[in-house]
Design an enzyme around this catalytic site. Structure first.
Site, PDB file in Angstrom:
ATOM      1  N   GLU A 219      -4.081  -7.263  -0.978  1.00 25.32           N
ATOM      2  CA  GLU A 219      -3.252  -7.434   0.221  1.00 25.32           C
ATOM      3  C   GLU A 219      -2.198  -6.332   0.234  1.00 25.32           C
ATOM      4  O   GLU A 219      -1.594  -6.052  -0.784  1.00 25.32           O
ATOM      5  CB  GLU A 219      -2.585  -8.811   0.115  1.00 25.32           C
ATOM      6  CG  GLU A 219      -1.671  -9.158   1.233  1.00 25.32           C
ATOM      7  CD  GLU A 219      -2.383  -9.143   2.554  1.00 25.32           C
ATOM      8  OE1 GLU A 219      -3.421  -9.812   2.691  1.00 25.32           O
ATOM      9  OE2 GLU A 219      -1.892  -8.440   3.466  1.00 25.32           O
ATOM     10  N   PHE A 220      -1.977  -5.729   1.396  1.00 25.09           N
ATOM     11  CA  PHE A 220      -1.020  -4.615   1.462  1.00 25.09           C
ATOM     12  C   PHE A 220       0.178  -4.937   2.332  1.00 25.09           C
ATOM     13  O   PHE A 220       0.881  -4.032   2.779  1.00 25.09           O
ATOM     14  CB  PHE A 220      -1.736  -3.358   1.988  1.00 25.09           C
ATOM     15  CG  PHE A 220      -2.963  -2.997   1.189  1.00 25.09           C
ATOM     16  CD1 PHE A 220      -2.832  -2.363  -0.037  1.00 25.09           C
ATOM     17  CD2 PHE A 220      -4.236  -3.315   1.645  1.00 25.09           C
ATOM     18  CE1 PHE A 220      -3.948  -2.052  -0.800  1.00 25.09           C
ATOM     19  CE2 PHE A 220      -5.357  -3.009   0.889  1.00 25.09           C
ATOM     20  CZ  PHE A 220      -5.226  -2.373  -0.332  1.00 25.09           C
TER      21      PHE A 220
ATOM     22  N   ARG B  73       3.694  -5.741   3.970  1.00 22.68           N
ATOM     23  CA  ARG B  73       5.083  -5.419   3.648  1.00 22.68           C
ATOM     24  C   ARG B  73       5.948  -6.586   4.071  1.00 22.68           C
ATOM     25  O   ARG B  73       5.748  -7.134   5.158  1.00 22.68           O
ATOM     26  CB  ARG B  73       5.542  -4.184   4.442  1.00 22.68           C
ATOM     27  CG  ARG B  73       4.763  -2.930   4.152  1.00 22.68           C
ATOM     28  CD  ARG B  73       4.922  -1.949   5.307  1.00 22.68           C
ATOM     29  NE  ARG B  73       4.376  -2.481   6.553  1.00 22.68           N
ATOM     30  CZ  ARG B  73       4.599  -1.964   7.750  1.00 22.68           C
ATOM     31  NH1 ARG B  73       5.372  -0.915   7.896  1.00 22.68           N
ATOM     32  NH2 ARG B  73       4.052  -2.504   8.828  1.00 22.68           N
TER      33      ARG B  73
ATOM     34  N   ASN C 283       0.767   1.318  -4.487  1.00 23.77           N
ATOM     35  CA  ASN C 283       2.180   1.065  -4.771  1.00 23.77           C
ATOM     36  C   ASN C 283       2.766   2.137  -5.687  1.00 23.77           C
ATOM     37  O   ASN C 283       3.930   2.523  -5.528  1.00 23.77           O
ATOM     38  CB  ASN C 283       2.367  -0.337  -5.356  1.00 23.77           C
ATOM     39  CG  ASN C 283       2.400  -1.398  -4.256  1.00 23.77           C
ATOM     40  OD1 ASN C 283       2.434  -1.065  -3.079  1.00 23.77           O
ATOM     41  ND2 ASN C 283       2.382  -2.655  -4.634  1.00 23.77           N
TER      42      ASN C 283
ATOM     43  N   LEU D  35      10.216   9.031   2.585  1.00 23.07           N
ATOM     44  CA  LEU D  35      11.059  10.096   2.029  1.00 23.07           C
ATOM     45  C   LEU D  35      12.522   9.770   2.312  1.00 23.07           C
ATOM     46  O   LEU D  35      13.339  10.666   2.508  1.00 23.07           O
ATOM     47  CB  LEU D  35      10.689  11.456   2.626  1.00 23.07           C
ATOM     48  CG  LEU D  35       9.398  12.103   2.115  1.00 23.07           C
ATOM     49  CD1 LEU D  35       9.206  13.483   2.739  1.00 23.07           C
ATOM     50  CD2 LEU D  35       9.381  12.224   0.585  1.00 23.07           C
TER      51      LEU D  35
ATOM     52  N   ALA E 171      15.776   9.113   0.996  1.00 27.50           N
ATOM     53  CA  ALA E 171      16.523   9.175  -0.269  1.00 27.50           C
ATOM     54  C   ALA E 171      17.693   8.203  -0.199  1.00 27.50           C
ATOM     55  O   ALA E 171      18.316   8.044   0.850  1.00 27.50           O
ATOM     56  CB  ALA E 171      17.027  10.598  -0.499  1.00 27.50           C
TER      57      ALA E 171
ATOM     58  N   GLY F 155      13.180  -1.387  -4.653  1.00 27.88           N
ATOM     59  CA  GLY F 155      13.263  -2.643  -5.399  1.00 27.88           C
ATOM     60  C   GLY F 155      12.240  -3.602  -4.828  1.00 27.88           C
ATOM     61  O   GLY F 155      11.226  -3.173  -4.274  1.00 27.88           O
TER      62      GLY F 155
ATOM     63  N   CYS G 282       7.470  -6.136  -5.558  1.00 24.66           N
ATOM     64  CA  CYS G 282       6.196  -5.434  -5.781  1.00 24.66           C
ATOM     65  C   CYS G 282       6.338  -4.110  -6.505  1.00 24.66           C
ATOM     66  O   CYS G 282       5.876  -3.965  -7.628  1.00 24.66           O
ATOM     67  CB  CYS G 282       5.485  -5.209  -4.452  1.00 24.66           C
ATOM     68  SG  CYS G 282       4.906  -6.746  -3.735  1.00 24.66           S
TER      69      CYS G 282
HETATM   70  C1  UDX Z   1       5.420  -2.801  -0.789  1.00 22.60           C
HETATM   71  C2  UDX Z   1       4.259  -2.023  -0.154  1.00 22.60           C
HETATM   72  O1  UDX Z   1       4.748  -1.193   0.905  1.00 22.60           O
HETATM   73  C3  UDX Z   1       3.208  -2.991   0.363  1.00 22.60           C
HETATM   74  O2  UDX Z   1       2.101  -2.273   0.885  1.00 22.60           O
HETATM   75  C4  UDX Z   1       2.749  -3.881  -0.774  1.00 22.60           C
HETATM   76  O3  UDX Z   1       1.811  -4.835  -0.304  1.00 22.60           O
HETATM   77  C5  UDX Z   1       3.935  -4.590  -1.395  1.00 22.60           C
HETATM   78  O4  UDX Z   1       4.921  -3.642  -1.813  1.00 22.60           O
HETATM   79  P1  UDX Z   1       7.517  -4.148   0.189  1.00 22.60           P
HETATM   80  O5  UDX Z   1       7.870  -4.468  -1.234  1.00 22.60           O
HETATM   81  O6  UDX Z   1       7.578  -5.234   1.211  1.00 22.60           O
HETATM   82  O7  UDX Z   1       6.026  -3.565   0.252  1.00 22.60           O
HETATM   83  O8  UDX Z   1       8.526  -2.993   0.642  1.00 22.60           O
HETATM   84  P2  UDX Z   1       8.458  -1.493   1.146  1.00 22.60           P
HETATM   85  O9  UDX Z   1       8.681  -1.446   2.606  1.00 22.60           O
HETATM   86  O10 UDX Z   1       7.307  -0.775   0.591  1.00 22.60           O
HETATM   87  O11 UDX Z   1       9.820  -0.937   0.459  1.00 22.60           O
HETATM   88  C6  UDX Z   1       9.956  -0.948  -0.960  1.00 22.60           C
HETATM   89  C7  UDX Z   1      11.302  -0.433  -1.386  1.00 22.60           C
HETATM   90  O12 UDX Z   1      11.381   0.972  -1.193  1.00 22.60           O
HETATM   91  C8  UDX Z   1      12.508  -1.010  -0.650  1.00 22.60           C
HETATM   92  O13 UDX Z   1      13.522  -1.319  -1.603  1.00 22.60           O
HETATM   93  C9  UDX Z   1      12.953   0.100   0.261  1.00 22.60           C
HETATM   94  O14 UDX Z   1      14.324   0.050   0.540  1.00 22.60           O
HETATM   95  C10 UDX Z   1      12.597   1.316  -0.576  1.00 22.60           C
HETATM   96  N1  UDX Z   1      12.386   2.545   0.208  1.00 22.60           N
HETATM   97  C11 UDX Z   1      11.391   2.611   1.127  1.00 22.60           C
HETATM   98  C12 UDX Z   1      13.196   3.663  -0.028  1.00 22.60           C
HETATM   99  O15 UDX Z   1      14.093   3.636  -0.878  1.00 22.60           O
HETATM  100  N2  UDX Z   1      12.966   4.793   0.700  1.00 22.60           N
HETATM  101  C13 UDX Z   1      11.987   4.893   1.620  1.00 22.60           C
HETATM  102  O16 UDX Z   1      11.849   5.959   2.234  1.00 22.60           O
HETATM  103  C14 UDX Z   1      11.178   3.766   1.857  1.00 22.60           C
END
Ligand code: UDX
Length: 438
Positions: free
Chosen positions: A148-149, A151, A213, A255, A257, A262, A265
């Site tokens: 499952e992907f 978000r 991931n 991208l 920054a 966190g 996942c």
């Molecule tokens: C992620 C995957 O995207 C999803 O496909 C998988 O099924 C589960 O893990 P999720 O944990 O819901 O999903 O969050 P995601 O939107 O991927 O963001 C993860 C973290 O990265 C967040 O803390 C977000 O703030 C951070 N992030 C995201 C950044 O710091 N910079 C970015 O450019 C994008």
């Protein structure tokens, strides 16, 4: 099609409701009575935009029920396993006890011709082991792995209209065609809409999820590493990200920054991947993920450093307003949240930390009752010596620096998500600190 979903957390509850909306007859099974009661009332047990509406809509059709009685799965042709695989305490590897328990409970209720589809994120090799367990128990059911992907925050959309489907099928041709037929029926709507489908083996299906991931985490840590270089050179990482993002091969998404990633996942999945690769004797192949993790953790430290610096290195007794607690906007999830971590670290330095979040306060309080939580933004920032943005909810992202200025004790802002226009904040008299920005 009659379907069961074992595990009704962030993944299973949304999947069950989505499957019912798509026309299937679904029973969701979970052990938590509080969660089940909420789901039965059509209420989401956690914050997920669109889920309450979906639960009510699907519930009204009579095709969606929830129970703690595992025998209710009898009669279902397809059984999804959607339980959690958290990080094992004191180790990097995944804790598979919920997955194993779900299989142990499910197996006695399976009939010949049934299909079990694992959705949980598991270390490669798990599906083969579980298939052996099923066979050893005398079950004729077939096992598929169907990662499952979704978000958080977009889980409803991602479940109803996934961007791709992956079916990891068993090696035996008869079992593989049985499993594929059941999954095709379950996902008929998406497949009719030409959603890309990859039909593959167990190992590939398991690895697709963890490598996706790992790639996303690496992309974020790459730009955060550039942030560190930008800080040493006076460059601006946000402009750098824009410029490299115009290259279609790179792309601007992920991208962003800032304080880093966190959630439930990315952090645990890259750690479990490293642990599994070590077991396979291929630790060096993903050794870079250790750096990805380390870069990510350093960014939290950098945010704290900026705050301490703005407090003239005397954080004790100073008031810090922390905007955001969830690991990202549109979620109430504080698992491995950089925002909550920053708040706790500042509290540990003796600061008087006031924290706010539109959805995550209760979850944060359960983990860290020592912080001073305020539902009101105004209360949080009033009298603050530094304001720190760590989760870019719209209500914090689009703040007017002129309007906030009269509330605070000192105009200091740390922008942990590079969400603000530094020129605008400086023009309003603020000392602005971003990450990787001059
Ligand atoms: C992620 C995957 O995207 C999803 O496909 C998988 O099924 C589960 O893990 P999720 O944990 O819901 O999903 O969050 P995601 O939107 O991927 O963001 C993860 C973290 O990265 C967040 O803390 C977000 O703030 C951070 N992030 C995201 C950044 O710091 N910079 C970015 O450019 C994008």
């Amino acid at each position: 099609m009659r379907i069961s979903v074992i595990g009704c957390g962030y993944l299973g509850a949304v999947h069950a409701a989505a499957m019912a909306k798509l026309g299937h007859d679904v029973v969701g099974v979970d052990v938590d009575p509080v969660k089940l009661a909420a789901l039965r009332r059509g209420e989401a047990p956690f914050f997920e935009p669109g889920l309450p509406e979906l639960l009510l809509e699907a519930g009204a059709t009579g095709r969606l029920t929830f129970t703690d009685d595992i025998s209710a799965v009898r009669g279902a042709k397809l059984h999804f396993i959607a339980v959690g695989t958290p990080q094992r305490q004191g180790a990097n590897s995944a804790d598979l006890r919920f997955v194993d328990a779900a299989f142990d409970q499910l197996i006695p209720h399976l009939s010949a011709g049934d299909v079990v589809a694992g959705k949980s994120t598991v270390p490669v090799g798990t599906a083969a082991r579980l298939a052996e367990k099923m066979a050893a128990s005398g079950s004729d059911a077939a096992l598929a792995w169907n990662p499952e992907f979704l978000r958080e925050g977009f889980a409803v959309k991602d479940s109803l209209t996934p961007d791709r489907l992956v079916f990891g099928l068993p090696p035996e041709p008869a079992a593989a065609s049985l499993a594929q037929a059941a999954l095709r029926e379950a996902y008929a709507t998406a497949l009719d809409d030409a959603t890309p489908l990859v039909v593959t083996d167990y190992a590939t299906a398991e690895l697709v999820k963890v490598s996706a991931n790992a790639f996303l985490a690496t992309k974020i840590s790459f730009i955060n590493a550039m942030s560190e270089i930008a800080e040493a050179t006076g460059a601006d990482v946000t402009q750098l990200a824009d410029a490299i993002g115009f290259d279609g091969r790179i792309g601007r998404r992920f991208l962003g920054a800032g304080v880093g990633f966190g959630g439930g996942c990315l952090p645990k999945d890259i750690r479990a991947f490293m642990a599994r690769a070590e077991e396979l004797g291929r630790g060096e192949s993903v050794a870079f993920l250790k750096e990805v993790d380390a870069i990510n953790m350093r960014r939290r430290h950098k945010v704290v450093e900026h705050v301490v610096d703005l407090l003239d290195h005397e954080p004790y007794g100073k008031t810090v307003a922390v905007l955001g607690l969830a690991f990202k906007p549109h979620s109430d999830d504080v698992r491995d949240s950089p925002a909550l971590d920053v708040a706790v670290r500042l509290k540990g330095l003796g600061a008087n930390v006031r924290a706010t979040d539109p959805e995550a306060i209760e979850n944060a309080r359960a983990l860290h009752p020592q912080l001073d939580y305020h539902a009101s933004f105004e209360e949080t920032v009033t009298g603050a010596d530094v304001v720190v943005l760590v989760t870019e909810w719209d209500q914090y992202r689009y703040l007017d620096p002129e309007a906030v200025a009269p509330l605070v004790a000192a105009r200091n802002v740390v922008d942990g998500r590079n969400s603000y226009d530094p020129a605008r904040w400086r023009a309003a008299g603020w000392t602005y600190r971003g990450l990787g920005r001059p």
